[in-house]
Design an enzyme around this catalytic site. Sequence first.
Site, PDB file in Angstrom:
ATOM      1  N   LYS A  32       0.815  -1.227   0.000  1.00 18.38           N
ATOM      2  CA  LYS A  32       0.000   0.000   0.000  1.00 18.38           C
ATOM      3  C   LYS A  32       0.850   1.280   0.000  1.00 18.38           C
ATOM      4  CE  LYS A  32      -3.998  -2.184   2.087  1.00 18.38           C
ATOM      5  NZ  LYS A  32      -4.962  -2.246   3.177  1.00 18.38           N
ATOM      6  N   ASN A  47      -4.995   1.862  -1.471  1.00 18.02           N
ATOM      7  CA  ASN A  47      -5.452   0.491  -1.729  1.00 18.02           C
ATOM      8  C   ASN A  47      -6.209   0.371  -3.040  1.00 18.02           C
ATOM      9  OD1 ASN A  47      -7.948   1.604  -1.161  1.00 18.02           O
ATOM     10  ND2 ASN A  47      -8.658  -0.184  -0.027  1.00 18.02           N
ATOM     11  N   TYR A  50     -10.492 -11.244   9.538  1.00 15.95           N
ATOM     12  CA  TYR A  50     -11.690 -12.077   9.415  1.00 15.95           C
ATOM     13  C   TYR A  50     -11.262 -13.488   9.070  1.00 15.95           C
ATOM     14  CZ  TYR A  50     -10.564 -10.651   4.713  1.00 15.95           C
ATOM     15  OH  TYR A  50      -9.874 -10.376   3.563  1.00 15.95           O
TER      16      TYR A  50
HETATM   17  P1  NDP Z   1       1.069  -3.944   9.656  1.00 10.66           P
HETATM   18  O1  NDP Z   1       2.087  -5.007   9.543  1.00 10.66           O
HETATM   19  O2  NDP Z   1       1.272  -2.660   8.939  1.00 10.66           O
HETATM   20  O3  NDP Z   1       0.892  -3.545  11.227  1.00 10.66           O
HETATM   21  C1  NDP Z   1       0.837  -4.530  12.197  1.00 10.66           C
HETATM   22  C2  NDP Z   1       0.415  -3.935  13.550  1.00 10.66           C
HETATM   23  O4  NDP Z   1       0.147  -5.030  14.420  1.00 10.66           O
HETATM   24  C3  NDP Z   1       1.469  -3.079  14.225  1.00 10.66           C
HETATM   25  O5  NDP Z   1       0.816  -2.066  14.959  1.00 10.66           O
HETATM   26  C4  NDP Z   1       2.164  -4.094  15.162  1.00 10.66           C
HETATM   27  O6  NDP Z   1       2.744  -3.517  16.316  1.00 10.66           O
HETATM   28  C5  NDP Z   1       0.972  -4.915  15.583  1.00 10.66           C
HETATM   29  N1  NDP Z   1       1.298  -6.269  16.040  1.00 10.66           N
HETATM   30  C6  NDP Z   1       1.747  -7.301  15.269  1.00 10.66           C
HETATM   31  N2  NDP Z   1       1.858  -8.414  16.024  1.00 10.66           N
HETATM   32  C7  NDP Z   1       1.487  -8.081  17.280  1.00 10.66           C
HETATM   33  C8  NDP Z   1       1.386  -8.800  18.510  1.00 10.66           C
HETATM   34  N3  NDP Z   1       1.690 -10.085  18.581  1.00 10.66           N
HETATM   35  N4  NDP Z   1       0.944  -8.149  19.608  1.00 10.66           N
HETATM   36  C9  NDP Z   1       0.624  -6.834  19.543  1.00 10.66           C
HETATM   37  N5  NDP Z   1       0.695  -6.089  18.411  1.00 10.66           N
HETATM   38  C10 NDP Z   1       1.121  -6.717  17.295  1.00 10.66           C
HETATM   39  O7  NDP Z   1      -0.322  -4.640   9.256  1.00 10.66           O
HETATM   40  P2  NDP Z   1      -1.653  -3.906   8.711  1.00 10.66           P
HETATM   41  O8  NDP Z   1      -1.912  -2.729   9.573  1.00 10.66           O
HETATM   42  O9  NDP Z   1      -1.559  -3.695   7.250  1.00 10.66           O
HETATM   43  O10 NDP Z   1      -2.775  -5.043   8.930  1.00 10.66           O
HETATM   44  C11 NDP Z   1      -3.233  -5.377  10.232  1.00 10.66           C
HETATM   45  C12 NDP Z   1      -4.429  -6.314  10.151  1.00 10.66           C
HETATM   46  O11 NDP Z   1      -5.553  -5.687   9.531  1.00 10.66           O
HETATM   47  C13 NDP Z   1      -4.176  -7.592   9.356  1.00 10.66           C
HETATM   48  O12 NDP Z   1      -4.756  -8.669  10.082  1.00 10.66           O
HETATM   49  C14 NDP Z   1      -4.934  -7.368   8.063  1.00 10.66           C
HETATM   50  O13 NDP Z   1      -5.354  -8.584   7.478  1.00 10.66           O
HETATM   51  C15 NDP Z   1      -6.122  -6.552   8.555  1.00 10.66           C
HETATM   52  N6  NDP Z   1      -6.769  -5.733   7.505  1.00 10.66           N
HETATM   53  C16 NDP Z   1      -8.083  -5.958   7.190  1.00 10.66           C
HETATM   54  C17 NDP Z   1      -8.748  -5.193   6.245  1.00 10.66           C
HETATM   55  C18 NDP Z   1     -10.182  -5.465   5.937  1.00 10.66           C
HETATM   56  O14 NDP Z   1     -10.672  -4.996   4.898  1.00 10.66           O
HETATM   57  N7  NDP Z   1     -10.910  -6.153   6.790  1.00 10.66           N
HETATM   58  C19 NDP Z   1      -8.050  -4.109   5.521  1.00 10.66           C
HETATM   59  C20 NDP Z   1      -6.681  -3.918   5.934  1.00 10.66           C
HETATM   60  C21 NDP Z   1      -6.058  -4.724   6.876  1.00 10.66           C
HETATM   61  P3  NDP Z   1       4.268  -2.981  16.311  1.00 10.66           P
HETATM   62  O15 NDP Z   1       4.224  -1.627  15.685  1.00 10.66           O
HETATM   63  O16 NDP Z   1       4.645  -2.956  17.738  1.00 10.66           O
HETATM   64  O17 NDP Z   1       5.065  -3.978  15.502  1.00 10.66           O
END
Ligand code: NDP
Length: 282
Positions: free
Chosen positions: A72, A93, A224
């Site tokens: 993205k 997106n 989901y």
């Molecule tokens: P990113 O990789 O950009 O961000 C991941 C985030 O999750 C960060 O804030 C990270 O924290 C945190 N994180 C990862 N693992 C852990 C953990 N074990 N405990 C706590 N925090 C954690 O991912 P995205 O933001 O792109 O996507 C996130 C989710 O959203 C995914 O599951 C994706 O599938 C979903 N999604 C769904 C959409 C929909 O249409 N329904 C659209 C877009 C995304 P840190 O900064 O500390 O690493």
Amino acid sequence: MQTPHASRKLYAVMGNPVRHSKSPAIHRSFAEQCGIDLEYRAIEVELGGFAAAVHAFRASGGRGLNVTVPFKLEAYALADRRSARAQQARAVNTLKFETDGAIYGDNTDGIGLVHDLVVNCATPLAGRHILVIGAGGAARGIVGPILEEGVARLLIANRTVSKARELVAMFAGHAELDACGFDALADGRFDIVINSTAASLQGEALQLPPDMFVPGALAYDLMYGEALTPFLQWASKHGAAKVSDGLGMLVEQAAESFFIWHGRRPQTEAVLAALRAVDSKE
Ligand code: NDP
């Protein structure tokens, strides 16, 4: 790359991984509903190969793309023109190949989430206290559209606090917006808690205080799948009155992309119900 049927408009979603994407099924359903003859593919792109893949897709007759993890930010950089909400999120997106040769970039994730919350989950955001957990790419797309709903408070909590602070700094001038780490959540009570972390994707539970939901609160996971995510399982045991996964957001963001490409706004209710019916059978 295959050539599409001569009269068909060609679209696709690019990501990695993308094999299990539901976007092709969603866009085909919308197209059928609106009488539009289109082909919609899922294209897995190698890391480092995004820009080349976009140009090749366009050269083969492609008219527009959805872009998912992890491209993205690259899609944002590739766009020649960007919508206000894409500029706000600094992530794209949806790409549309314009007739003048320009690439237009938009971000429909946030509007998709807000529509799912307000309409499908019957949970208006105005005046509410909202917690967003996570500060990654998805959070960047949803903060602006949530703020536009006139919330009383929006707190962003992230494992890495500095990333939550950076996200808040991108929306300067919003007194209702704040950032913190998980350890500072102990005294917070929220009407809506949105999990935008990738923890559910890894099957992990988050370490959260057990009394964060006010009576009637909604817990929402962007992730989901067939089963309730670990976060939603935890939330329903700890006082959330309603829980929802992000399938509705996926369908609503797709409807907004469809509108950008075709100028038609499809009905989403039946498409979402059909996807849920398939999930419950799998
Ligand atoms: P990113 O990789 O950009 O961000 C991941 C985030 O999750 C960060 O804030 C990270 O924290 C945190 N994180 C990862 N693992 C852990 C953990 N074990 N405990 C706590 N925090 C954690 O991912 P995205 O933001 O792109 O996507 C996130 C989710 O959203 C995914 O599951 C994706 O599938 C979903 N999604 C769904 C959409 C929909 O249409 N329904 C659209 C877009 C995304 P840190 O900064 O500390 O690493």
